[in-house]
Write a protein that holds these residues in place. Structure first.
Motif, PDB file in Angstrom:
ATOM      1  N   VAL A 121      34.987  53.573  34.452  1.00 31.41           N
ATOM      2  CA  VAL A 121      35.462  52.185  34.476  1.00 31.41           C
ATOM      3  C   VAL A 121      36.932  52.136  34.880  1.00 31.41           C
ATOM      4  CG1 VAL A 121      35.865  50.122  33.073  1.00 31.41           C
ATOM      5  CG2 VAL A 121      33.769  51.441  32.771  1.00 31.41           C
ATOM      6  N   GLU A 122      37.718  53.109  34.408  1.00 27.55           N
ATOM      7  CA  GLU A 122      39.131  53.180  34.785  1.00 27.55           C
ATOM      8  C   GLU A 122      39.274  53.324  36.298  1.00 27.55           C
ATOM      9  OE1 GLU A 122      42.894  52.725  34.307  1.00 27.55           O
ATOM     10  OE2 GLU A 122      41.918  53.197  32.401  1.00 27.55           O
ATOM     11  N   ARG A 162      44.818  43.845  30.075  1.00 25.94           N
ATOM     12  CA  ARG A 162      44.189  43.729  31.396  1.00 25.94           C
ATOM     13  C   ARG A 162      43.248  42.529  31.454  1.00 25.94           C
ATOM     14  NH1 ARG A 162      42.613  50.095  32.698  1.00 25.94           N
ATOM     15  NH2 ARG A 162      44.718  50.747  33.333  1.00 25.94           N
ATOM     16  N   GLN A 163      42.546  42.312  30.359  1.00 30.06           N
ATOM     17  CA  GLN A 163      41.600  41.208  30.356  1.00 30.06           C
ATOM     18  C   GLN A 163      42.317  39.860  30.410  1.00 30.06           C
ATOM     19  OE1 GLN A 163      37.652  40.939  28.070  1.00 30.06           O
ATOM     20  NE2 GLN A 163      39.148  39.998  26.733  1.00 30.06           N
ATOM     21  N   ALA A 207      35.437  44.562  35.160  1.00 28.76           N
ATOM     22  CA  ALA A 207      35.844  45.908  34.749  1.00 28.76           C
ATOM     23  C   ALA A 207      36.675  45.853  33.471  1.00 28.76           C
ATOM     24  CB  ALA A 207      36.630  46.585  35.874  1.00 28.76           C
ATOM     25  N   ALA A 208      37.543  44.841  33.351  1.00 28.41           N
ATOM     26  CA  ALA A 208      38.349  44.704  32.134  1.00 28.41           C
ATOM     27  C   ALA A 208      37.463  44.417  30.930  1.00 28.41           C
ATOM     28  CB  ALA A 208      39.373  43.592  32.323  1.00 28.41           C
ATOM     29  N   ARG A 217      35.617  47.166  47.337  1.00 34.39           N
ATOM     30  CA  ARG A 217      36.589  46.451  46.514  1.00 34.39           C
ATOM     31  C   ARG A 217      36.128  45.041  46.161  1.00 34.39           C
ATOM     32  NH1 ARG A 217      41.219  45.151  48.430  1.00 34.39           N
ATOM     33  NH2 ARG A 217      42.292  45.326  46.415  1.00 34.39           N
ATOM     34  N   HIS A 218      34.959  44.653  46.595  1.00 37.00           N
ATOM     35  CA  HIS A 218      34.481  43.311  46.309  1.00 37.00           C
ATOM     36  C   HIS A 218      33.993  43.214  44.859  1.00 37.00           C
ATOM     37  CE1 HIS A 218      32.244  39.515  46.642  1.00 37.00           C
ATOM     38  NE2 HIS A 218      32.972  39.288  47.713  1.00 37.00           N
ATOM     39  N   GLY A 219      34.144  42.040  44.261  1.00 40.33           N
ATOM     40  CA  GLY A 219      33.730  41.840  42.882  1.00 40.33           C
ATOM     41  C   GLY A 219      32.252  42.089  42.654  1.00 40.33           C
ATOM     42  N   LEU A 220      31.415  41.771  43.632  1.00 36.67           N
ATOM     43  CA  LEU A 220      29.980  42.003  43.479  1.00 36.67           C
ATOM     44  C   LEU A 220      29.658  43.492  43.498  1.00 36.67           C
ATOM     45  CD1 LEU A 220      28.609  39.114  45.715  1.00 36.67           C
ATOM     46  CD2 LEU A 220      28.687  39.220  43.217  1.00 36.67           C
TER      47      LEU A 220
END
Length: 709
Positions: A372-373, A407-408, A384-385, A346-349
């Motif tokens: 991506v979803e 989302r973005q 991801a957005a 779940r980390h952004g990296l």
């Protein structure tokens, strides 16, 4: 003249001669050197220059005879000492005092008030400033700012702060927090305030500005920095990490020395070695020497071995993945990518690694968007957005694109107006998405982007921010006009076009607006707009004309051209500054000779000064713009001068007719121009007055050419 330590001071007569520019040669250099160390004498010069400017601008009515008699009666020859109390906060000494007639506190207060109200940037000597941080017992951060610059007389100032708090799920796309606090003046040139930053703040950057955000002050190398420190007073690991990210956004050329310093403090942390490798001069040579590859390969091997034996976090794993990819060690890159995603899903990296594999896969657009979803559902990461929005365009589905746009917008990352324009442009490429584009544009236009808030960059003045925003809004209005015209709403479309024209002076916008009016059958208005573009002295018109339409453009009449010239002058006149600049500030030429700014500038002509911290920060587009306008600049007698704080070569692709290069190692020119160190452009007229300060070279050249003619 007394000189030497802070306890000795220069006599008033000498300071007065220096302030008036009547001191030359070695005597002037001696005084300037003393002023860098002595706050009291700097303040004296500031006062003298302020008083001189004020007196020159005030009317001179005949005073009542009774007042003159009171001022110059026999007993007034016994003068009263008015001490100048500076940032050193020492008792007043006779040598630092101004001797003035005893004319009463009320008159002196009136003079001081007039000076503070009329003082402009550069009218007082810009001296060194300091900002100190002191954590308090209640967890707040006390700020103390001391200055002898033009900000010294303000009743209050604003400190703008961006700060970073470690996030267990974010790193590279962490949005910095923002805070703006008031600093109250405790005494002349000394201000204090308290910032309430969140617990755990690892790093922060701060700039100081006047209430109107016209003048920005920072340290010689950029914003002042606050570091979380360990028991020994050294910056923590997270403080260094966020320092790197902040520098990447504000001054990428400054990454290399910071990475070297951080790597020496934390040699086992791969992220600092990767940063240093990415921004080194030798990381992508055409034919990398064996020694270079061997050196990096050995370091990677050592870091890989240490990480496998330890317990690396997501930042370390991401760095090892990147380092391995750069050195084409596919085996190690795959290992650390898999480890990162498996241990920190779940980390952004981890999201970045996953998205990269999705984008580079051979799957269909449907398969990629579905992947991506899934990533978004797991992490709701900003990256991801962004990727989901890009892929959604291929489906030409308004509902789908709107979903990713929403989302973005909700994603915790800062979005600039430039990014808004790029998104609008991308959506405009697909006519079926125009309703989505219209809603997006209207939301962006409704966003006030308050200049006092986080949308304005640290170190950016209100003027530059508002000019940038006006340019962006003009382009959004042009997109909006196309949409409204396509749905057969000519009145709304015309309104959007005219709003674009009114937002800012932009020949490209004028040509597109003229194209709109010509298509609508309004040849007269089209000719007026083309006239505005034709009288612009900077931007070449032909590329805009050829890009807008194939048929011939209407010829502008002499009356229309004359009216356009008046409009140009009116637009420029409202933006002009009129500030004093100390032209005796010294810089060093390419040959090593020390010269004054007066000598570097055009004698009796207009000078454009490009100021930046180092040559490799000069924007690529600056060379193109200067090259295109080299002939008109020479013909008008405009001189271009480049001043950098530190020496260095120009990067590849940024050569151009820059004019003379100078080094401002003592930062004297930076002080007198009130430059931030970021690339900025200054226009000096033939009398040496500062007429423009900003971040847009096209605007600076336009003003210079108009002033010269």
């Amino acid at each position: 003249m007394k000189s030497g330590s802070h306890d000795s001071h220069i006599d008033y007569a000498t300071l007065n001669d220096f302030a008036d520019g009547d001191l030359a040669g070695r005597a002037s250099e001696t005084v300037r050197a003393h002023l860098r160390e002595c706050a009291a004498c700097r303040e004296a010069v500031q006062f003298i220059r302020a008083a001189g400017e004020t007196i020159r601008t005030l009317p001179a009515p005949k005073p009542p005879d009774a007042l003159l008699a009171d001022l110059f009666r026999e007993g007034s020859r016994h003068a009263t000492v008015l001490p100048l109390v500076g940032a050193q906060a020492k008792p007043a000494l006779p040598s630092r005092s101004l001797w003035l007639p005893s004319i009463g506190v009320g008159v002196l207060g009136l003079i001081a008030t007039i000076i503070l109200l009329t003082l402009g940037s550069g009218q007082a000597m810009a001296g060194a400033s300091t900002l100190s941080f002191e954590p308090t017992r209640d967890g707040t951060l006390a700020l103390r700012y001391e200055t002898v610059s033009v900000l010294a007389g303000e009743p209050s100032l604003r400190a703008r702060i961006r700060y970073w708090v470690p996030d267990s799920l974010r790193y590279m796309q962490t949005t910095p927090g923002f805070s703006a606090i008031e600093l109250s003046r405790e005494r002349l040139g000394e201000f204090e305030g308290v910032a309430s930053l969140p617990p755990g703040t690892a790093y922060a950057v701060v700039t100081i500005e006047d209430p109107g955000a016209d003048y920005i002050d920072n340290s010689p190398d950029g914003p002042w920095e606050y570091f979380e420190t360990d028991a020994q007073g050294r910056p923590t690991l997270w403080a260094r990490r966020y320092q790197m990210l902040a520098t990447l956004n504000s001054n990428p050329t400054g990454i290399r020395p910071l990475a070297a310093q951080a790597a020496s403090e934390f040699p086992g942390q791969p992220e600092f070695w990767v940063w240093g490798f990415l921004f080194s001069d030798d990381h992508w040579p055409a034919s990398p020497p064996d020694t270079l590859l061997l050196r990096h390969a050995e370091r990677l091997t050592a870091l890989d071995r240490a990480a496998r034996a330890g317990d690396p976090g997501p930042v370390e794993m991401d760095a090892l993945w990147r380092y391995s990819r750069f050195l084409e060690r596919t085996d190690l890159a795959d290992h650390w990518a898999n480890e990162l995603v498996a241990r920190y899903p779940r980390h952004g990296l981890s999201t970045v690694v996953t998205l990269r594999s999705i984008i580079t896969s051979s799957g269909t657009d449907e398969e990629k968007l579905a992947a991506v979803e899934e990533t978004w559902a797991l992490t709701e990461a900003p990256a991801a957005a962004q990727v989901g929005l890009q892929i959604s365009y291929a489906f030409a589905d308004p509902d789908l694109t709107e979903k990713w746009l929403v989302r973005q917008v909700a994603a915790p990352i800062p979005m600039s107006l430039d990014y808004d324009i790029r998104v609008a442009g991308a959506v405009m490429e697909i006519p079926v998405l125009w309703p989505v584009a219209e809603r997006w544009i209207l939301r962006r236009l409704a966003d006030s982007r308050d200049w006092a808030g986080p949308a304005r960059r640290l170190g950016q003045s209100r003027r530059s921010f508002e000019a940038e925003a006006r340019q962006g809004r003009a382009l959004l209005y042009l997109h909006l006009s196309r949409i409204r015209l396509a749905r057969s709403d000519p009145y709304a479309a015309t309104d959007a076009v005219e709003r674009a024209v009114a937002e800012s002076w932009n020949p490209g916008v004028f040509v597109q607006a003229a194209d709109f009016h010509r298509a609508a059958g309004s040849e007269a208005r089209a000719a007026e707009l083309i006239a505005l573009a034709r009288v612009d002295p900077v931007t070449p018109l032909e590329p805009y004309l050829s890009a807008a339409a194939d048929s011939a453009w209407p010829e502008s009449t002499e009356t229309q051209l004359a009216a356009a010239r008046i409009t140009l002058l009116e637009r420029i006149e409202v933006e002009l500054l009129d500030e004093h600049v100390d032209l005796d500030a010294r810089i060093r030429s390419e040959t090593g000779e020390e010269v004054t700014l007066r000598r570097a500038a055009a004698p009796q002509g207009v000078t454009v000064v490009l100021y930046t911290s180092e040559p490799d920060r000069i924007p690529v587009e600056a060379s193109t713009l200067l090259d295109v306008n080299a002939g008109p600049l020479r013909g008008a007698g405009v001189r271009t001068v480049v001043v950098t704080q530190r020496p260095g070569p120009l990067p590849e692709g940024r050569s151009g007719p820059y004019g003379s290069f100078y080094q401002d190692s003592k930062q004297e020119v930076r002080e007198v121009l009130r430059a931030s160190g970021n690339p900025e452009y200054f226009v000096l007229d033939g009398t040496g007055r500062l007429r423009h300060r900003g971040e847009n070279l096209e605007t600076a050249l336009r003003i210079a050419l108009v002033l010269s003619t």
